[in-house]
Design an enzyme around this catalytic site. Structure first.
Site, PDB file in Angstrom:
ATOM      1  CG  ASN A  94      -0.233  -0.018   2.514  1.00  0.00           C
ATOM      2  OD1 ASN A  94       0.419   0.968   2.864  1.00  0.00           O
ATOM      3  ND2 ASN A  94      -0.292  -1.126   3.226  1.00  0.00           N
ATOM      4  CB  ALA A 132       1.998  -0.380  10.594  1.00  0.00           C
ATOM      5  CE  LYS A 185       8.073 -12.159 -13.746  1.00  0.00           C
ATOM      6  NZ  LYS A 185       8.760 -11.520 -14.846  1.00  0.00           N
ATOM      7  CG  ASP A 193      -6.692  -6.206  13.788  1.00  0.00           C
ATOM      8  OD1 ASP A 193      -5.876  -5.478  14.400  1.00  0.00           O
ATOM      9  OD2 ASP A 193      -7.669  -5.755  13.168  1.00  0.00           O
ATOM     10  CG  PHE A 250      -3.240   6.261  12.951  1.00  0.00           C
ATOM     11  CD1 PHE A 250      -2.378   6.120  14.018  1.00  0.00           C
ATOM     12  CD2 PHE A 250      -3.374   7.511  12.348  1.00  0.00           C
ATOM     13  CE1 PHE A 250      -1.641   7.204  14.486  1.00  0.00           C
ATOM     14  CE2 PHE A 250      -2.648   8.604  12.801  1.00  0.00           C
ATOM     15  CZ  PHE A 250      -1.777   8.456  13.869  1.00  0.00           C
ATOM     16  CE  LYS A 289     -11.198   0.200  10.280  1.00  0.00           C
ATOM     17  NZ  LYS A 289     -10.448   0.814   9.203  1.00  0.00           N
TER      18      LYS A 289
HETATM   19  O1  PMT Z   1       2.748   6.538   6.305  1.00  0.00           O
HETATM   20  P1  PMT Z   1       2.157   7.849   5.800  1.00  0.00           P
HETATM   21  O2  PMT Z   1       2.385   8.037   4.328  1.00  0.00           O
HETATM   22  O3  PMT Z   1       2.610   9.014   6.632  1.00  0.00           O
HETATM   23  O4  PMT Z   1       0.559   7.753   5.973  1.00  0.00           O
HETATM   24  C1  PMT Z   1       0.018   7.653   7.269  1.00  0.00           C
HETATM   25  C2  PMT Z   1      -1.131   6.618   7.354  1.00  0.00           C
HETATM   26  C3  PMT Z   1      -2.277   7.060   6.457  1.00  0.00           C
HETATM   27  C4  PMT Z   1      -0.648   5.235   6.917  1.00  0.00           C
HETATM   28  C5  PMT Z   1      -1.569   6.562   8.861  1.00  0.00           C
HETATM   29  O5  PMT Z   1      -1.992   7.830   9.260  1.00  0.00           O
HETATM   30  C6  PMT Z   1      -2.700   5.559   9.065  1.00  0.00           C
HETATM   31  O6  PMT Z   1      -3.862   5.818   8.844  1.00  0.00           O
HETATM   32  N1  PMT Z   1      -2.345   4.319   9.500  1.00  0.00           N
HETATM   33  C7  PMT Z   1      -3.268   3.191   9.670  1.00  0.00           C
HETATM   34  C8  PMT Z   1      -3.487   2.534   8.345  1.00  0.00           C
HETATM   35  C9  PMT Z   1      -4.412   1.323   8.441  1.00  0.00           C
HETATM   36  O7  PMT Z   1      -4.016   0.221   8.228  1.00  0.00           O
HETATM   37  O8  PMT Z   1      -5.648   1.595   8.817  1.00  0.00           O
HETATM   38  P2  PMT Z   1      -6.821   0.478   8.987  1.00  0.00           P
HETATM   39  O9  PMT Z   1      -8.048   1.276   9.189  1.00  0.00           O
HETATM   40  O10 PMT Z   1      -6.765  -0.494   7.882  1.00  0.00           O
HETATM   41  O11 PMT Z   1      -6.445  -0.274  10.309  1.00  0.00           O
HETATM   42  C10 PMT Z   1      -6.884   0.166  11.604  1.00  0.00           C
HETATM   43  C11 PMT Z   1      -5.825  -0.098  12.644  1.00  0.00           C
HETATM   44  O12 PMT Z   1      -5.607  -1.503  12.769  1.00  0.00           O
HETATM   45  C12 PMT Z   1      -4.475   0.521  12.358  1.00  0.00           C
HETATM   46  O13 PMT Z   1      -3.970   1.014  13.582  1.00  0.00           O
HETATM   47  C13 PMT Z   1      -3.631  -0.634  11.831  1.00  0.00           C
HETATM   48  O14 PMT Z   1      -2.249  -0.470  12.169  1.00  0.00           O
HETATM   49  C14 PMT Z   1      -4.236  -1.814  12.591  1.00  0.00           C
HETATM   50  N2  PMT Z   1      -4.168  -3.102  11.887  1.00  0.00           N
HETATM   51  C15 PMT Z   1      -4.845  -3.305  10.738  1.00  0.00           C
HETATM   52  C16 PMT Z   1      -4.804  -4.536  10.143  1.00  0.00           C
HETATM   53  C17 PMT Z   1      -4.028  -5.578  10.731  1.00  0.00           C
HETATM   54  N3  PMT Z   1      -3.957  -6.773  10.185  1.00  0.00           N
HETATM   55  N4  PMT Z   1      -3.351  -5.337  11.850  1.00  0.00           N
HETATM   56  C18 PMT Z   1      -3.407  -4.126  12.447  1.00  0.00           C
HETATM   57  O15 PMT Z   1      -2.766  -3.907  13.476  1.00  0.00           O
END
Ligand code: PMT
Length: 414
Positions: free
Chosen positions: A209, A273, A287, A305, A324, A338
């Site tokens: 991503n 992340a 490949k 998660d 986030f 969430k």
């Molecule tokens: O890196 P930059 O270019 O500065 O951009 C910043 C950002 C947009 C990446 C950052 O601000 C942000 O939004 N990060 C979270 C991205 C994300 O994965 O969001 P989500 O809504 O899909 O996930 C929600 C939360 O669960 C996040 O805290 C994520 O880290 C966590 N997660 C998600 C999936 C997973 N399998 N494990 C997780 O821990």
């Protein structure tokens, strides 16, 4: 903000030395007194007269000057400062610092100092990448030297890479932050995940991503400036490493989870992340070839998660678990769902639709959602570094008040 603070600014040799003049102006405008040491190299780029005029103070250049030593000896010069800033910090001066040299006024003051030091490195990118420089940086970081930058970009020598001096405004931000939060999180362990994850499909291709790691690294750096022991666990990014205690580089969600779990227990978890929700069912060993007829079908498995696992940990749940939410529609509704689904304490929701320009840029706009609290806080448009600072000050307040999970015991007594 910096009223009554006394700063010793050491300007070493490098084309970026001219930016130190602007830094003096900004620090003084903020209320601090600035004394300056100009190294022999620094004098090749800026004159003592311009430094003296802007600082409205005598400029010190020579270890062997009888006049300087009688008026303000090098020991007093280093001891009277609340903070020593080295900007630009050349590869040479940092090598001296790392190895305890004291063969000019700047290195002698740094060695004799018992105060905090903030270095803003600037040099050619090959010099920065050189293992000798990187080894010195590690030594200095391990000794608690704070860093601002360097930045990546075009260099004066016409090359491109990591090694540009941080902009004076950003160095000023680090200085303000240092005084505002100095040691507030001393002894607190924080893990920050940052950047994307890459989920391989075959040895060549992956699911990834657009996360650049900028937001996560800004948070890691802000926590570190507040004195926390920060472990940054980052997916593949091309940013310079931030000044934090430990950095682990991973590629996949499973590797990120392993690194996070291996570090438990810790007090603060921030999941910045962009973890891939899925990975390929089977990893092709070679490949995958295009045969002109069949399009390969990609079967996916859901990744664990990480945020949810940490927030629901039976024995080692951190006192504060912050996530986030990256949304492109229905931001408030999705974020509220969430935060409840993942059981994190706070969730910072940002709209990552292409036109909002969040991925890879220096700015962000978040809304904060909290468990057991209706509504949200809109933090407005701000730089990722200001957002990080705001988040860290909120964390400090939360831990001080001790409202959540008896967090008051986490902070050392003031
Ligand atoms: O890196 P930059 O270019 O500065 O951009 C910043 C950002 C947009 C990446 C950052 O601000 C942000 O939004 N990060 C979270 C991205 C994300 O994965 O969001 P989500 O809504 O899909 O996930 C929600 C939360 O669960 C996040 O805290 C994520 O880290 C966590 N997660 C998600 C999936 C997973 N399998 N494990 C997780 O821990």
């Amino acid at each position: 903000m910096l009223k009554d603070k006394s700063i010793l600014l050491i300007i070493s040799g490098g084309i970026a030395a001219y930016k130190a003049l602007e830094l003096i102006r900004l620090i003084r405008k903020d209320g601090a007194k600035v004394r300056c040491i100009l190294t022999k190299g620094g004098e090749q780029f800026v004159t003592p007269l311009s430094v003296a005029s802007l600082s409205e103070n005598e400029v010190y250049t020579d270890l062997w000057s009888l006049k300087d030593e009688t008026e303000m000896g090098h020991i007093r010069l280093s001891r009277e400062a609340d903070l020593i800033i080295v900007a630009p910090a050349s590869a040479d001066l940092m090598a001296k610092m790392a190895n305890g040299y004291a063969n000019d006024l700047a290195s002698t003051c740094l060695l004799a100092s018992d105060t905090h030091i903030l270095a803003a490195p600037a040099m050619n990118h090959k010099m920065w990448d050189n293992p000798a420089t990187q080894g010195n940086i590690k030594t200095l970081r391990d000794r608690g030297i704070l860093f601002s930058g360097p930045d990546a970009g075009d260099m004066a020598c016409g090359e491109h890479g990591i090694g540009r001096l941080s902009e004076p405004e950003n160095i000023l931000d680090s200085v303000r932050n240092f005084f505002r939060y100095k040691d507030a999180l001393k002894g607190v362990r924080a893990v920050v995940t940052s950047g994307p994850t890459y989920e391989p499909i075959d040895p060549v291709r992956f699911i990834g991503n657009r996360s650049s790691g900028k937001q996560g690294q800004a948070i890691a750096e802000a926590l570190s400036l507040a004195g926390a022991d920060v472990h940054l666990i980052t997916g593949p990014v091309s940013l310079p490493p931030p000044a934090v205690k430990q950095i682990t580089r991973v590629e996949t969600a499973l590797e990120m989870l392993d690194a996070v779990e291996a570090d438990l227990p810790f007090e603060i978890f921030i999941g910045t992340a962009a973890v891939s929700d899925w990975r390929a069912n089977d990893l092709a060993q070679q490949k995958i070839k295009k045969d002109g007829t069949n399009v390969p079908e990609l079967k996916l498995t859901e990744n664990p998660d990480i945020l949810k696992i940490v927030a629901n940990h039976k024995t080692h749940r951190p006192a504060l678990v912050i996530g986030f939410a990256a949304e492109t529609e229905n931001l408030q509704e999705n974020a509220r769902n969430k935060v409840n689904k993942k059981s994190c304490d706070w969730l910072l929701a940002n709209n990552v639709a292409a036109e909002k320009k969040v991925f890879g840029t220096d700015e962000n706009h978040v809304m904060l959602f909290q468990t057991n609290t209706d509504g949200h806080e809109d933090w407005g448009q701000m730089t990722k570094s200001s957002l990080a600072q705001k988040l860290v000050s909120k964390i400090i307040e939360e831990l001080k008040n001790g409202e959540k999970n008896d967090t008051s015991t986490i902070l050392a007594a003031e």
